[in-house]
Scaffold this active site. Sequence first.
Site, PDB file in Angstrom:
ATOM      1  N   GLU A 180      -0.798   5.220  13.802  1.00 28.10           N
ATOM      2  CA  GLU A 180      -0.416   6.467  13.009  1.00 28.10           C
ATOM      3  C   GLU A 180      -0.991   7.778  14.038  1.00 28.10           C
ATOM      4  O   GLU A 180      -0.193   8.721  13.891  1.00 28.10           O
ATOM      5  CB  GLU A 180      -1.369   6.526  11.686  1.00 28.10           C
TER       6      GLU A 180
ATOM      7  N   PHE B 297       1.893  -3.345   3.892  1.00 28.46           N
ATOM      8  CA  PHE B 297       2.270  -4.950   4.545  1.00 28.46           C
ATOM      9  C   PHE B 297       3.881  -4.978   4.148  1.00 28.46           C
ATOM     10  O   PHE B 297       4.152  -4.568   2.892  1.00 28.46           O
ATOM     11  CB  PHE B 297       1.277  -5.788   3.718  1.00 28.46           C
TER      12      PHE B 297
ATOM     13  N   CYS C   1       0.741  -1.283   0.149  1.00 31.96           N
ATOM     14  CA  CYS C   1      -0.097  -0.069   0.080  1.00 31.96           C
ATOM     15  C   CYS C   1       0.852   1.248  -0.117  1.00 31.96           C
ATOM     16  O   CYS C   1       0.197   2.552  -0.100  1.00 31.96           O
ATOM     17  CB  CYS C   1      -1.086  -0.023   1.213  1.00 31.96           C
TER      18      CYS C   1
ATOM     19  N   HIS D 232      -9.754   1.958   0.130  1.00 24.57           N
ATOM     20  CA  HIS D 232      -8.293   1.821   0.258  1.00 24.57           C
ATOM     21  C   HIS D 232      -8.084   1.343  -1.169  1.00 24.57           C
ATOM     22  O   HIS D 232      -8.110   0.160  -1.548  1.00 24.57           O
ATOM     23  CB  HIS D 232      -7.921   0.891   1.270  1.00 24.57           C
TER      24      HIS D 232
ATOM     25  N   LYS E 287      -9.215   7.989   2.280  1.00 23.46           N
ATOM     26  CA  LYS E 287      -9.822   6.634   2.275  1.00 23.46           C
ATOM     27  C   LYS E 287     -11.445   6.661   2.830  1.00 23.46           C
ATOM     28  O   LYS E 287     -11.882   5.808   2.529  1.00 23.46           O
ATOM     29  CB  LYS E 287      -9.036   5.784   3.069  1.00 23.46           C
TER      30      LYS E 287
END
Length: 410
Positions: free
Chosen positions: A316, A398, A165, A339, A334
């Site tokens: 975050e 990831f 991502c 996403h 998002k």
Amino acid sequence: MNPPGPPVAVTGLGLVTPAGDGVDATWEAVLDGRGTAARDPLLDGLPMDFSCRVPLGEDDLDRRVGRTSWRMGRPAKLAVLAAREAVRDAGLDPAAWDGSRVATVMGCGMGNMEQVEEQYRRLGRRGPDAVSPLAIPMIIPNLGAGEVSIDLKARGPNLAPATACASGATAIAVARDLLVSGACDVAVAGGVEAAISRLSTTGFRNMGALSGRTDAPGEASRPFAPDRDGFVMAEGAGVLVLERVGDAVARGARPRALLTGCGSASDAHHPTAPPEGAPGAEAALRTALGGAGLASYEIDHVNAHGTSTPLNDATEAALIARVLPHRPSVTAPKGVLGHTLGAAGAIEAALTVLTIQHRLVPPIANLTAPAPEFDIDCVTKQPRRQDVRAAVSHSFGFGGHNVVLVLTAP
């Protein structure tokens, strides 16, 4: 990923997203702050039967792309459309430029998962001869970059970073390096993803990553909300045209914004989960700030990765509060767009440029107030008028990939 050198200008933007075809449609929808998720016929019968789709069917895409569309998978078509818009926006003409000095860098996280399933069905039902000879070009994730390069006759470096991502943001950072090193004079950089399929959706669902709000898809993605429960699968493409500032000015172009810093670091921790304290994300953020020559308090705005998942949003939010304690404004696209995986970093970088240019911060969709434990200034309900001189755009993927871009007013 952060060499010293001349500043880099963003001279063009191109977007194809679930909010619409083109920069204007996406910007309008993000300012409106309404989710685009809807039921997806492809996913009928699955526990998660909704997604955020680009509102262009295959016939529409084929007409827009033109005569070469027959050989392309959906990701490549989206990438070509976004790249064409970005190049037009930059005032460049591929028929007139020296293609050997034009780089193409398009990130992609997964590739064309729907075609993987379709070709496997053909093999199982009708045997080897039913598998398309175009199966591999339609599936492999680098063909977004490849088809953009072919379409624009860009013969410089042609790269396709795959950092999950963070792929779109990685592509932009790599493109900056190419410009600074002198390997090219123009870089067409961004990300693309069209990986919605029954398999990919089920896989994300079974690992606990997707929202379960099947009764209200448009409200499912809610970054930083107390009751967030996962992200919504989406598709799209975002492209930026980057040039050295001196080159852009010399040809009469007016930069939309400057890309002044990039940072990248690995968590080296776990395939999918962020480590406690997010040291990799913090290192990427601090590296980007250092490369831009900015102190943390000089950041006015954060375009957050904001996936709407419980753990990632909490990590975050803590990072923002710790490194940027002066509470810059925070948005998270998002909530509107879902996403878009490998495209997200590029789409969000483009939206950060628009925030700087229009002095307007979009609200986070489906958010009334952030979770009470988050000490961050989320923009909610309506756009906020703000003179944003310096902003950061976060992208985390990831595999422990952390990429941060610093964008500033020209």
